[in-house]
Design a protein around this motif. Structure first.
Motif, mmCIF file in Angstrom:
data_model
loop_
_atom_site.group_PDB
_atom_site.id
_atom_site.type_symbol
_atom_site.label_atom_id
_atom_site.label_comp_id
_atom_site.label_asym_id
_atom_site.label_seq_id
_atom_site.Cartn_x
_atom_site.Cartn_y
_atom_site.Cartn_z
ATOM 1 N N THR A 2 0.822 -1.152 0.046
ATOM 2 C CA THR A 2 -0.231 -0.109 0.088
ATOM 3 C C THR A 2 0.799 1.098 -0.098
ATOM 4 O O THR A 2 2.201 1.170 0.388
ATOM 5 C CB THR A 2 -1.030 -0.084 1.288
ATOM 6 N N ARG A 3 0.227 2.285 -0.481
ATOM 7 C CA ARG A 3 1.066 3.570 -0.380
ATOM 8 C C ARG A 3 0.355 4.547 0.703
ATOM 9 O O ARG A 3 -0.617 4.424 0.950
ATOM 10 C CB ARG A 3 0.779 4.210 -1.857
ATOM 11 N N ALA A 4 1.393 5.369 1.277
ATOM 12 C CA ALA A 4 0.736 6.095 2.344
ATOM 13 C C ALA A 4 1.588 7.463 2.219
ATOM 14 O O ALA A 4 2.693 7.765 1.892
ATOM 15 C CB ALA A 4 1.263 5.566 3.725
ATOM 16 N N ILE A 6 2.424 10.612 4.269
ATOM 17 C CA ILE A 6 2.326 11.027 5.583
ATOM 18 C C ILE A 6 2.837 12.640 5.632
ATOM 19 O O ILE A 6 3.644 13.029 5.078
ATOM 20 C CB ILE A 6 3.735 10.126 6.137
ATOM 21 N N ALA A 22 -1.823 10.949 8.326
ATOM 22 C CA ALA A 22 -1.629 9.977 7.393
ATOM 23 C C ALA A 22 -2.845 9.562 6.629
ATOM 24 O O ALA A 22 -3.897 9.668 7.264
ATOM 25 C CB ALA A 22 -1.159 8.708 8.602
ATOM 26 N N ILE A 24 -3.655 6.510 3.868
ATOM 27 C CA ILE A 24 -3.281 5.262 3.425
ATOM 28 C C ILE A 24 -3.963 4.822 2.432
ATOM 29 O O ILE A 24 -5.249 4.646 2.408
ATOM 30 C CB ILE A 24 -3.301 4.125 4.673
ATOM 31 N N HIS A 26 -5.908 2.351 0.408
ATOM 32 C CA HIS A 26 -6.210 0.730 0.813
ATOM 33 C C HIS A 26 -7.637 0.600 0.433
ATOM 34 O O HIS A 26 -8.504 1.722 0.570
ATOM 35 C CB HIS A 26 -5.874 0.472 2.105
ATOM 36 N N PHE A 49 -3.935 0.466 13.077
ATOM 37 C CA PHE A 49 -2.941 1.403 13.021
ATOM 38 C C PHE A 49 -2.228 2.039 14.154
ATOM 39 O O PHE A 49 -2.866 2.352 15.291
ATOM 40 C CB PHE A 49 -3.771 2.750 12.265
ATOM 41 N N CYS A 51 1.375 4.586 15.749
ATOM 42 C CA CYS A 51 2.358 5.550 15.472
ATOM 43 C C CYS A 51 3.416 5.639 16.495
ATOM 44 O O CYS A 51 2.794 5.464 17.652
ATOM 45 C CB CYS A 51 1.436 6.811 15.184
ATOM 46 N N ASN A 70 -9.217 4.198 1.590
ATOM 47 C CA ASN A 70 -7.998 5.267 1.763
ATOM 48 C C ASN A 70 -8.151 6.038 3.049
ATOM 49 O O ASN A 70 -8.438 7.356 2.973
ATOM 50 C CB ASN A 70 -7.890 6.112 0.383
ATOM 51 N N TRP A 89 0.721 -0.292 10.148
ATOM 52 C CA TRP A 89 -0.660 -0.781 9.836
ATOM 53 C C TRP A 89 -0.644 -2.065 9.228
ATOM 54 O O TRP A 89 -0.025 -2.495 8.602
ATOM 55 C CB TRP A 89 -1.461 0.118 9.143
ATOM 56 N N GLU A 97 2.435 -3.261 6.795
ATOM 57 C CA GLU A 97 3.084 -2.101 6.235
ATOM 58 C C GLU A 97 3.635 -0.914 6.982
ATOM 59 O O GLU A 97 3.072 -0.713 8.386
ATOM 60 C CB GLU A 97 2.325 -1.345 5.055
#
Length: 106
Positions: A2-4, A6, A22, A24, A26, A49, A51, A70, A89, A97
């Motif tokens: 997946t792409r995030a 941030i 953030a 994400i 998805h 999720f 942090c 997303n 996450w 990821e």
């Protein structure tokens, strides 16, 4: 994978309240929909999720099917020292990821 996206301030003053964001990429498939053939589409959402700020957990969220695709998560913390802010996450398929961002505290 997946792409995030941030968003963490590059620099902050000691004791300053900073906002961390953030988003994400998805699909967050709820498991309630059906495909063109009528078969149920398997549920696959981000369910956890977390942090970390310089290794210490500062935020965690448990997500459920009502979250949109997303997901966008925003929260605040206090800048204490320069270091790494790390994100992790996990989805229903067990894929985990990660992403990181650096912050300089002056």
């Amino acid at each position: 994978m997946t792409r995030a996206l941030i968003n963490v301030p590059k620099q902050a003053h000691t004791g300053e309240i900073i906002e961390i964001k953030a988003m994400i990429a998805h699909v967050m498939e709820t498991g309630y929909r059906r495909d063109a053939g009528g078969a149920a589409i398997e549920r696959n959402i981000i369910n956890r999720f977390t942090c970390f700020y310089d290794g210490a957990e500062i935020f965690a969220a448990e997500l459920f099917p009502a979250i949109s695709a997303n997901p966008f998560i925003a929260f605040s913390t206090i800048a204490t020292k320069s270091g790494t802010i790390a994100f992790a996450w996990t989805d229903d398929k067990g894929n985990t990821e990660t992403a990181t961002a650096e912050i300089k505290v002056v």
